[in-house]
Scaffold this motif. Structure first.
Motif, PDB file in Angstrom:
ATOM      1  N   LYS A 171       0.858  -1.178   0.000  1.00  0.00           N
ATOM      2  CA  LYS A 171       0.000   0.000   0.000  1.00  0.00           C
ATOM      3  C   LYS A 171       0.893   1.226   0.000  1.00  0.00           C
ATOM      4  N   GLY A 172       0.321   2.352  -0.394  1.00  0.00           N
ATOM      5  CA  GLY A 172       1.073   3.601  -0.386  1.00  0.00           C
ATOM      6  C   GLY A 172       1.594   3.944   1.003  1.00  0.00           C
ATOM      7  N   SER A 173       0.809   3.668   2.031  1.00  0.00           N
ATOM      8  CA  SER A 173       1.226   3.983   3.399  1.00  0.00           C
ATOM      9  C   SER A 173       2.424   3.141   3.828  1.00  0.00           C
ATOM     10  N   THR A 174       2.456   1.872   3.414  1.00  0.00           N
ATOM     11  CA  THR A 174       3.591   1.000   3.736  1.00  0.00           C
ATOM     12  C   THR A 174       4.835   1.462   2.999  1.00  0.00           C
ATOM     13  N   LEU A 175       4.674   1.781   1.725  1.00  0.00           N
ATOM     14  CA  LEU A 175       5.795   2.270   0.926  1.00  0.00           C
ATOM     15  C   LEU A 175       6.364   3.542   1.539  1.00  0.00           C
ATOM     16  N   LYS A 176       5.493   4.443   1.933  1.00  0.00           N
ATOM     17  CA  LYS A 176       5.928   5.696   2.541  1.00  0.00           C
ATOM     18  C   LYS A 176       6.681   5.428   3.840  1.00  0.00           C
ATOM     19  N   LYS A 177       6.152   4.557   4.670  1.00  0.00           N
ATOM     20  CA  LYS A 177       6.796   4.222   5.946  1.00  0.00           C
ATOM     21  C   LYS A 177       8.208   3.687   5.717  1.00  0.00           C
ATOM     22  N   TYR A 178       8.338   2.701   4.833  1.00  0.00           N
ATOM     23  CA  TYR A 178       9.652   2.109   4.568  1.00  0.00           C
ATOM     24  C   TYR A 178      10.603   3.115   3.936  1.00  0.00           C
ATOM     25  N   HIS A 179      10.095   3.904   3.010  1.00  0.00           N
ATOM     26  CA  HIS A 179      10.944   4.881   2.322  1.00  0.00           C
ATOM     27  C   HIS A 179      11.451   5.944   3.292  1.00  0.00           C
ATOM     28  N   LEU A 180      10.578   6.444   4.147  1.00  0.00           N
ATOM     29  CA  LEU A 180      11.003   7.455   5.123  1.00  0.00           C
ATOM     30  C   LEU A 180      11.983   6.884   6.132  1.00  0.00           C
ATOM     31  N   GLN A 181      11.851   5.604   6.473  1.00  0.00           N
ATOM     32  CA  GLN A 181      12.815   4.961   7.371  1.00  0.00           C
ATOM     33  C   GLN A 181      14.190   4.894   6.718  1.00  0.00           C
ATOM     34  N   VAL A 182      14.222   4.570   5.436  1.00  0.00           N
ATOM     35  CA  VAL A 182      15.493   4.514   4.709  1.00  0.00           C
ATOM     36  C   VAL A 182      16.127   5.899   4.663  1.00  0.00           C
ATOM     37  N   LYS A 183      15.320   6.916   4.342  1.00  0.00           N
ATOM     38  CA  LYS A 183      15.839   8.289   4.273  1.00  0.00           C
ATOM     39  C   LYS A 183      16.409   8.720   5.622  1.00  0.00           C
ATOM     40  N   LYS A 184      15.697   8.419   6.708  1.00  0.00           N
ATOM     41  CA  LYS A 184      16.151   8.796   8.039  1.00  0.00           C
ATOM     42  C   LYS A 184      17.457   8.081   8.375  1.00  0.00           C
ATOM     43  N   LEU A 185      17.527   6.804   8.063  1.00  0.00           N
ATOM     44  CA  LEU A 185      18.733   6.029   8.321  1.00  0.00           C
ATOM     45  C   LEU A 185      19.925   6.619   7.584  1.00  0.00           C
ATOM     46  N   LEU A 186      19.734   6.952   6.319  1.00  0.00           N
ATOM     47  CA  LEU A 186      20.817   7.532   5.529  1.00  0.00           C
ATOM     48  C   LEU A 186      21.215   8.908   6.059  1.00  0.00           C
ATOM     49  N   ASP A 230      20.823  10.008   9.203  1.00  0.00           N
ATOM     50  CA  ASP A 230      21.456   9.842  10.512  1.00  0.00           C
ATOM     51  C   ASP A 230      22.896   9.369  10.389  1.00  0.00           C
ATOM     52  N   GLN A 231      23.158   8.534   9.425  1.00  0.00           N
ATOM     53  CA  GLN A 231      24.494   7.969   9.261  1.00  0.00           C
ATOM     54  C   GLN A 231      25.368   8.799   8.329  1.00  0.00           C
ATOM     55  N   ASN A 232      24.796   9.823   7.724  1.00  0.00           N
ATOM     56  CA  ASN A 232      25.501  10.597   6.697  1.00  0.00           C
ATOM     57  C   ASN A 232      26.120   9.645   5.684  1.00  0.00           C
ATOM     58  N   SER A 233      25.364   8.632   5.335  1.00  0.00           N
ATOM     59  CA  SER A 233      25.828   7.595   4.423  1.00  0.00           C
ATOM     60  C   SER A 233      25.525   7.972   2.988  1.00  0.00           C
ATOM     61  N   PRO A 234      26.329   7.445   2.077  1.00  0.00           N
ATOM     62  CA  PRO A 234      25.971   7.611   0.672  1.00  0.00           C
ATOM     63  C   PRO A 234      24.726   6.790   0.391  1.00  0.00           C
ATOM     64  N   PRO A 235      24.016   7.098  -0.671  1.00  0.00           N
ATOM     65  CA  PRO A 235      22.798   6.345  -0.995  1.00  0.00           C
ATOM     66  C   PRO A 235      23.095   4.864  -1.176  1.00  0.00           C
ATOM     67  N   ILE A 236      22.081   4.060  -1.008  1.00  0.00           N
ATOM     68  CA  ILE A 236      22.201   2.628  -1.231  1.00  0.00           C
ATOM     69  C   ILE A 236      22.475   2.412  -2.715  1.00  0.00           C
ATOM     70  N   PRO A 237      23.459   1.562  -3.037  1.00  0.00           N
ATOM     71  CA  PRO A 237      23.803   1.388  -4.449  1.00  0.00           C
ATOM     72  C   PRO A 237      22.647   0.845  -5.271  1.00  0.00           C
ATOM     73  N   GLU A 238      22.612   1.280  -6.495  1.00  0.00           N
ATOM     74  CA  GLU A 238      21.587   0.840  -7.428  1.00  0.00           C
ATOM     75  C   GLU A 238      21.943  -0.549  -7.945  1.00  0.00           C
ATOM     76  N   LEU A 239      20.952  -1.257  -8.431  1.00  0.00           N
ATOM     77  CA  LEU A 239      21.187  -2.532  -9.074  1.00  0.00           C
ATOM     78  C   LEU A 239      21.843  -2.283 -10.426  1.00  0.00           C
ATOM     79  N   PRO A 240      22.707  -3.178 -10.849  1.00  0.00           N
ATOM     80  CA  PRO A 240      23.357  -2.973 -12.155  1.00  0.00           C
ATOM     81  C   PRO A 240      22.343  -3.041 -13.285  1.00  0.00           C
ATOM     82  N   GLU A 241      22.587  -2.241 -14.303  1.00  0.00           N
ATOM     83  CA  GLU A 241      21.734  -2.246 -15.489  1.00  0.00           C
ATOM     84  C   GLU A 241      22.011  -3.520 -16.277  1.00  0.00           C
ATOM     85  N   LYS A 242      20.999  -4.000 -17.005  1.00  0.00           N
ATOM     86  CA  LYS A 242      21.187  -5.181 -17.845  1.00  0.00           C
ATOM     87  C   LYS A 242      22.093  -4.828 -19.015  1.00  0.00           C
TER      88      LYS A 242
END
Length: 105
Positions: A65-80, A82-94
């Motif tokens: 659901k949109g609410s679940t996606l928002k919750k998980y996405h905001l948790q990732v943003k907060k984690l990044l 808080d840690q001043n981390s670079p973004p999570i790496p993207e998956l390689p392109e085919k």
């Protein structure tokens, strides 16, 4: 001392004992949201809502659901943040297979 259990409670007990996990891999959706966080952020920047993005996820087989996606996405943003981390790496392109274009003799 024997305690009598009602038929309703026995039925509930039976149903609860037969429950199976809703997902085969716990945390799978959360990990997908983490890996796609930059693209989700980009879609939000283009004016899409969490509900619209969640619909895309659902079309690809990731039920959420949109609410679940928002919750998980905001948790990732907060984690990044808080840690001043670079973004999570993207998956390689085919990559296109170059050997398939070779001519057979």
């Amino acid at each position: 001392m024997a305690t009598e259990i009602s038929p309703l409670e026995l039925a509930l007990q039976s149903r609860l004992s037969k429950l199976k996990p809703k997902t085969k891999t716990p945390g799978f959706l959360r990990s997908v949201v983490e890996r796609q966080s930059l693209r989700i952020e980009s879609a939000l920047g283009m004016g899409y809502s969490y509900d619209e993005i969640a619909e895309l996820f659902s079309e690809q087989g990731f039920k959420c659901k949109g609410s679940t996606l928002k919750k998980y996405h905001l948790q990732v943003k907060k984690l990044l943040d808080d840690q001043n981390s670079p973004p999570i790496p993207e998956l390689p392109e085919k990559k296109e297979a170059t050997q398939s274009t070779q001519k057979k003799s």
